[in-house]
Design a protein around this motif. Structure first.
Motif, PDB file in Angstrom:
ATOM      1  N   GLN A 189      26.093  61.326  32.732  1.00 38.03           N
ATOM      2  CA  GLN A 189      26.335  60.006  32.162  1.00 38.03           C
ATOM      3  C   GLN A 189      27.828  59.795  31.958  1.00 38.03           C
ATOM      4  O   GLN A 189      28.554  60.717  31.569  1.00 38.03           O
ATOM      5  N   ILE A 190      28.274  58.572  32.211  1.00 37.92           N
ATOM      6  CA  ILE A 190      29.658  58.177  31.951  1.00 37.92           C
ATOM      7  C   ILE A 190      29.613  56.987  31.002  1.00 37.92           C
ATOM      8  O   ILE A 190      28.967  55.972  31.310  1.00 37.92           O
ATOM      9  N   ALA A 191      30.261  57.080  29.873  1.00 37.76           N
ATOM     10  CA  ALA A 191      30.261  55.981  28.912  1.00 37.76           C
ATOM     11  C   ALA A 191      31.006  54.781  29.494  1.00 37.76           C
ATOM     12  O   ALA A 191      32.107  54.918  30.037  1.00 37.76           O
ATOM     13  N   LEU A 192      30.411  53.603  29.368  1.00 35.34           N
ATOM     14  CA  LEU A 192      31.082  52.374  29.817  1.00 35.34           C
ATOM     15  C   LEU A 192      31.933  51.831  28.668  1.00 35.34           C
ATOM     16  O   LEU A 192      31.684  50.752  28.125  1.00 35.34           O
ATOM     17  N   ASP A 193      32.961  52.594  28.326  1.00 30.15           N
ATOM     18  CA  ASP A 193      33.878  52.199  27.258  1.00 30.15           C
ATOM     19  C   ASP A 193      35.135  51.568  27.830  1.00 30.15           C
ATOM     20  O   ASP A 193      36.200  51.600  27.219  1.00 30.15           O
ATOM     21  N   PHE A 194      34.990  50.989  29.000  1.00 29.99           N
ATOM     22  CA  PHE A 194      36.117  50.342  29.676  1.00 29.99           C
ATOM     23  C   PHE A 194      35.571  49.132  30.430  1.00 29.99           C
ATOM     24  O   PHE A 194      34.373  49.082  30.759  1.00 29.99           O
ATOM     25  N   PRO A 195      36.404  48.148  30.731  1.00 29.19           N
ATOM     26  CA  PRO A 195      35.926  46.919  31.393  1.00 29.19           C
ATOM     27  C   PRO A 195      35.767  47.120  32.900  1.00 29.19           C
ATOM     28  O   PRO A 195      36.626  46.737  33.690  1.00 29.19           O
ATOM     29  N   LEU A 196      34.647  47.688  33.313  1.00 28.92           N
ATOM     30  CA  LEU A 196      34.438  48.043  34.715  1.00 28.92           C
ATOM     31  C   LEU A 196      34.573  46.843  35.637  1.00 28.92           C
ATOM     32  O   LEU A 196      35.273  46.906  36.660  1.00 28.92           O
ATOM     33  N   VAL A 197      33.912  45.753  35.292  1.00 35.00           N
ATOM     34  CA  VAL A 197      33.953  44.573  36.167  1.00 35.00           C
ATOM     35  C   VAL A 197      35.381  44.061  36.315  1.00 35.00           C
ATOM     36  O   VAL A 197      35.832  43.731  37.419  1.00 35.00           O
ATOM     37  N   ASP A 198      36.135  44.010  35.221  1.00 33.29           N
ATOM     38  CA  ASP A 198      37.519  43.533  35.281  1.00 33.29           C
ATOM     39  C   ASP A 198      38.385  44.457  36.128  1.00 33.29           C
ATOM     40  O   ASP A 198      39.252  43.987  36.882  1.00 33.29           O
ATOM     41  N   TRP A 199      38.174  45.752  36.012  1.00 34.82           N
ATOM     42  CA  TRP A 199      38.981  46.695  36.790  1.00 34.82           C
ATOM     43  C   TRP A 199      38.672  46.586  38.287  1.00 34.82           C
ATOM     44  O   TRP A 199      39.592  46.642  39.111  1.00 34.82           O
ATOM     45  N   VAL A 200      37.403  46.433  38.621  1.00 31.13           N
ATOM     46  CA  VAL A 200      37.043  46.267  40.034  1.00 31.13           C
ATOM     47  C   VAL A 200      37.623  44.965  40.568  1.00 31.13           C
ATOM     48  O   VAL A 200      38.179  44.918  41.669  1.00 31.13           O
ATOM     49  N   ARG A 201      37.532  43.915  39.771  1.00 30.91           N
ATOM     50  CA  ARG A 201      38.086  42.625  40.184  1.00 30.91           C
ATOM     51  C   ARG A 201      39.610  42.723  40.365  1.00 30.91           C
ATOM     52  O   ARG A 201      40.169  42.157  41.313  1.00 30.91           O
ATOM     53  N   ALA A 202      40.280  43.454  39.472  1.00 32.82           N
ATOM     54  CA  ALA A 202      41.729  43.610  39.573  1.00 32.82           C
ATOM     55  C   ALA A 202      42.111  44.366  40.837  1.00 32.82           C
ATOM     56  O   ALA A 202      43.055  43.979  41.547  1.00 32.82           O
ATOM     57  N   LEU A 203      41.390  45.441  41.139  1.00 34.45           N
ATOM     58  CA  LEU A 203      41.708  46.200  42.348  1.00 34.45           C
ATOM     59  C   LEU A 203      41.546  45.324  43.589  1.00 34.45           C
ATOM     60  O   LEU A 203      42.437  45.273  44.444  1.00 34.45           O
ATOM     61  N   ARG A 204      40.442  44.638  43.681  1.00 33.07           N
ATOM     62  CA  ARG A 204      40.202  43.802  44.854  1.00 33.07           C
ATOM     63  C   ARG A 204      41.194  42.649  44.945  1.00 33.07           C
ATOM     64  O   ARG A 204      41.718  42.334  46.014  1.00 33.07           O
ATOM     65  N   GLY A 205      41.484  42.027  43.808  1.00 28.97           N
ATOM     66  CA  GLY A 205      42.414  40.901  43.812  1.00 28.97           C
ATOM     67  C   GLY A 205      43.810  41.294  44.253  1.00 28.97           C
ATOM     68  O   GLY A 205      44.460  40.568  45.020  1.00 28.97           O
ATOM     69  N   ASN A 206      44.275  42.450  43.791  1.00 26.15           N
ATOM     70  CA  ASN A 206      45.618  42.883  44.178  1.00 26.15           C
ATOM     71  C   ASN A 206      45.688  43.336  45.629  1.00 26.15           C
ATOM     72  O   ASN A 206      46.702  43.119  46.298  1.00 26.15           O
ATOM     73  N   LEU A 207      44.619  43.928  46.128  1.00 29.90           N
ATOM     74  CA  LEU A 207      44.584  44.277  47.544  1.00 29.90           C
ATOM     75  C   LEU A 207      44.609  43.023  48.415  1.00 29.90           C
ATOM     76  O   LEU A 207      45.309  42.966  49.433  1.00 29.90           O
ATOM     77  N   GLN A 208      43.851  42.014  48.012  1.00 26.92           N
ATOM     78  CA  GLN A 208      43.773  40.793  48.807  1.00 26.92           C
ATOM     79  C   GLN A 208      45.039  39.954  48.704  1.00 26.92           C
ATOM     80  O   GLN A 208      45.411  39.251  49.645  1.00 26.92           O
ATOM     81  N   GLY A 209      45.726  40.034  47.562  1.00 28.06           N
ATOM     82  CA  GLY A 209      46.928  39.238  47.385  1.00 28.06           C
ATOM     83  C   GLY A 209      48.151  39.802  48.063  1.00 28.06           C
ATOM     84  O   GLY A 209      49.083  39.061  48.413  1.00 28.06           O
ATOM     85  N   TYR A 210      48.175  41.120  48.271  1.00 25.80           N
ATOM     86  CA  TYR A 210      49.382  41.772  48.789  1.00 25.80           C
ATOM     87  C   TYR A 210      49.817  41.272  50.170  1.00 25.80           C
ATOM     88  O   TYR A 210      51.006  41.003  50.378  1.00 25.80           O
ATOM     89  N   PRO A 211      48.925  41.131  51.176  1.00 26.03           N
ATOM     90  CA  PRO A 211      49.389  40.820  52.534  1.00 26.03           C
ATOM     91  C   PRO A 211      50.168  39.519  52.658  1.00 26.03           C
ATOM     92  O   PRO A 211      51.029  39.387  53.533  1.00 26.03           O
TER      93      PRO A 211
END
Length: 375
Positions: A189-211
């Protein structure tokens, strides 16, 4: 009981809604399994928890696979299949119409009429399915086979030495993961004590914005991507490595927000210079990663009789001119597609001729598809 109730729902929308409604109960069941596992680490208990996760992950997908298998191999006339589809679509429409009619202000007469039509449609579909069960028993058996793959079956038919299956299950307050190899099954088990959805969205957004960013913004995108990729690695993958010695080949079964995450680009270390992408410590440098929607689905696809297509290979190299998503042209995709097409004596779609409509029209004729495109 849950599955018997679900089987009474014939409309696809109603069946999916039932899956969504049962999810909180699954969360509680998974938490109970994990607590028992921590007090008594029994492989059989972990296997039951894995089966629970698989049922949640695979029921709808497995239903679609079995439906396709049944249609291919049971020899049913197209007219009967079309009738089944039309009856199902009408029932689905009436289910939605009844829900809409229940919203205030309620027109009692309209709602009653829709409910009667829904009852008639359900009865018509059930009658048709009973007829199919009698006349085409193989089709009905395939269509209603809801068994999920056991850990033993996956070991025998899917996993080889040096290969592991990692399945995630996302609950409200925790992530659970299963690591299945040819020898062991681990449950954690891994505690969801962090904003998983926001972090995934941030990773994808920054990858898509870079080019398409200017130099100043690109540096910011690169830094934010690196931070998000390392944070996610630390939270959702490093615990697996700490708990189990992972082999090089991995098949990942993500759940929830993780289904939108390209694990390959997670970073095991923060880079000194985020803009030097070729030097990053990508997770891909450690593992060969493949994905599956569910372990049961993956096994079903492997065991499905292969169809031999008449043509060997179709290579597709689209152009990226005036793309609304900001994707830039690839410098060597056409040369790559041309070379591989020649090597396999295949066919080639390139440039403006490699559009979506042409691809969908031709793809089913080929055994191998090569997409020389953005990932």
């Amino acid at each position: 009981l849950v599955d018997s109730l679900r089987n009474r729902l014939q409309a696809p929308g109603s069946r999916q809604h039932w899956l969504d409604q049962r999810r909180p109960a699954l969360h509680l069941a998974m938490e109970a399994c994990y607590r028992l596992w921590k007090t008594r680490p029994d492989t059989a208990l972990a296997a039951r928890a894995f089966a629970l996760a698989e049922r949640n992950q695979s029921l709808y997908l497995l239903e679609q696979i079995h439906k396709e298998q049944a249609r291919r191999f049971a020899g049913i006339p197209d007219s009967l299949l079309d009738l089944e589809q039309n009856l199902g679509e009408r029932l689905n429409w009436l289910e939605k119409a009844c829900l809409a009619a229940q919203q205030p202000p309620v027109d009692t007469a309209t709602l009653r009429s829709l409910e009667l039509q829904r009852a008639d449609a359900r009865q018509a579909l059930q009658g048709h399915l009973r007829e199919l069960e009698t006349t085409y028993p193989d089709y009905y058996r395939l269509l209603h086979d809801r068994r999920t793959a056991t850990t033993d079956a996956l070991r025998r038919n899917l996993l080889k030495p040096g290969h592991a299956l990692i399945a995630y299950f996302q609950a409200d307050s925790a992530l659970y993961f299963f690591v299945l190899t040819d020898a062991n099954l681990h449950f954690e088990q891994i505690a969801l004590d962090f904003p998983l959805v926001d972090w995934v969205r941030a990773l994808r957004g920054n990858l898509q914005g870079y080019p398409t960013a200017d130099s100043k913004s690109a540096a910011l995108y690169a830094r934010r991507y690196a931070e998000a990729a390392h944070r996610l690695y630390t939270k959702i993958f490093a615990p697996l490595e700490a708990a189990v010695s992972l082999p090089e080949r991995l098949t990942l079964v993500p759940d929830g927000a993780l289904a939108y995450l390209p694990f390959e680009c997670l970073l095991t270390e923060l880079p000194a210079d985020p803009r030097l992408f070729k030097q990053h410590a990508y997770l891909l440098r450690r593992y060969q990663i493949a994905y599956a929607h569910s372990a049961t689905q993956q096994l079903a696809l492997l065991q499905q009789p292969a169809e031999t297509q008449p043509k060997p290979l179709l290579a597709v190299a689209p152009e990226y001119a005036n793309m609304r998503f900001g994707l830039r042209p690839l410098h060597n995709n056409r040369a790559e597609a041309q070379a591989i097409s020649t090597l396999f004596q295949g066919d080639l779609l390139e440039g403006a001729g490699a559009g979506l409509s042409r691809f969908l029209q031709d793809a089913g004729q080929y055994s191998i598809l090569l997409l020389a495109a953005h990932g």
